[in-house]
Design an enzyme around this catalytic site. Sequence first.
Site, PDB file in Angstrom:
ATOM      1  N   GLY A 182      -8.138   8.819   9.445  1.00 10.28           N
ATOM      2  CA  GLY A 182      -8.645   9.141  10.751  1.00 10.28           C
ATOM      3  C   GLY A 182      -9.826  10.098  10.936  1.00 10.28           C
ATOM      4  CG  ASN A 203      -6.149   0.795  11.341  1.00 12.61           C
ATOM      5  OD1 ASN A 203      -6.843   0.282  12.291  1.00 12.61           O
ATOM      6  ND2 ASN A 203      -4.887   0.919  11.462  1.00 12.61           N
ATOM      7  CB  THR A 204      -9.355   5.483  12.536  1.00 10.71           C
ATOM      8  OG1 THR A 204      -7.722   5.631  12.107  1.00 10.71           O
ATOM      9  CG2 THR A 204      -9.426   6.188  13.886  1.00 10.71           C
ATOM     10  CE  LYS A 256      -2.745   2.857   2.764  1.00 12.28           C
ATOM     11  NZ  LYS A 256      -3.656   2.860   3.984  1.00 12.28           N
ATOM     12  CB  ALA A 292      -8.491   7.443   4.338  1.00 11.42           C
ATOM     13  N   GLY A 293     -11.276   7.772   5.895  1.00  7.67           N
ATOM     14  CA  GLY A 293     -12.262   8.471   6.062  1.00  7.67           C
ATOM     15  C   GLY A 293     -13.610   8.084   6.465  1.00  7.67           C
TER      16      GLY A 293
END
Lengths: 260, 65
Positions: free
Chosen positions: A163, A211-212, A102, A189-190
Amino acid sequence: MLEKNDKLVIAGREFDSRLMVGTGKYADFPQMVAAIEASGAQIITVAVRRVNISDRNKESLLDHIDLKKYTLLPNTAGCYSAEDAIRTCRLAREAGLSDFVKLEVLGDEKTLFPNNEELLKAAAVLIKEGFTVLPYTSDDPIVCRRLEDLGCAAVMPLGAPIGSGLGIRNPYNLRIILDTVKVPVIVDAGVGTASDAAIAMELGCHGVLMNTGIAGAQDPIAMALAMNLAVRAGRLAFRAGRIPMKLHANASSPLSGLIA
Amino acid sequence: MNITINGAAATIDPLSVQDYLEQLGIDPRRVAVELNREILPKGAYPGTTLKEGDCIEIVHFVGGG
């Protein structure tokens, strides 16, 4: 089953799950393992960092991950130049013995938005070296096309800043990207909650990476299952073909045979 | 002799990368090694002896997104 013949194909490799998850920010390894399991993900991202020479008692991430079950996707998080990202990818390949990376090259610490000029530079070098490159990129259709032209195996536009949990801020750009490139489009992301993931999939995106959104939830394991279901629900809805939006009502019950 | 390991100075006796990893308690299968900014393939660990001034990086995978 409707889902059975709907594989995600990246660089010729087939995956049943369209959700990719990170391994960062969990309270401990057992929580991480349970969340990954609940997510149903088959591709999981990891970061490459220096081994702590002075404290060797810390457990290793790979002690907790079944490498027969999961495909590792090492990232270049924290790299701000093509040179650093390339160096990190070479180390990742040597540590993991896989060509999947990635690729992210960041522009600044405040936004964590990609530096697309450096990203393109790094992608060109890595593809020549035989890497399977999955780049984290701006939701810019032109950059995505250039990444595809270089030979990237997928493009991974952001839905919102890393995040941030702001969700899919520009669905129209994602649709233009889907119209522009032939490689898989993975929203990276987001994503903050399940509906964000479903929206990405309903737009026709081929997968979602997060992830977050999972690790930062109050109950990461429950959120991992929610994301698993949302990605699958969104994908099914996309394939099922939604009804067009109309301004006015359209009765569901027959108008004939009314008693009055 | 003096080397740089993961950005910090260290003084060690001449030894192979394989032996150095063992001394540090590091499983060679779980790391990647860069010697003077070149990737050192795992097969080369036993046959590569560290020299004065060498700059070695030892990395592994950690949690990340």
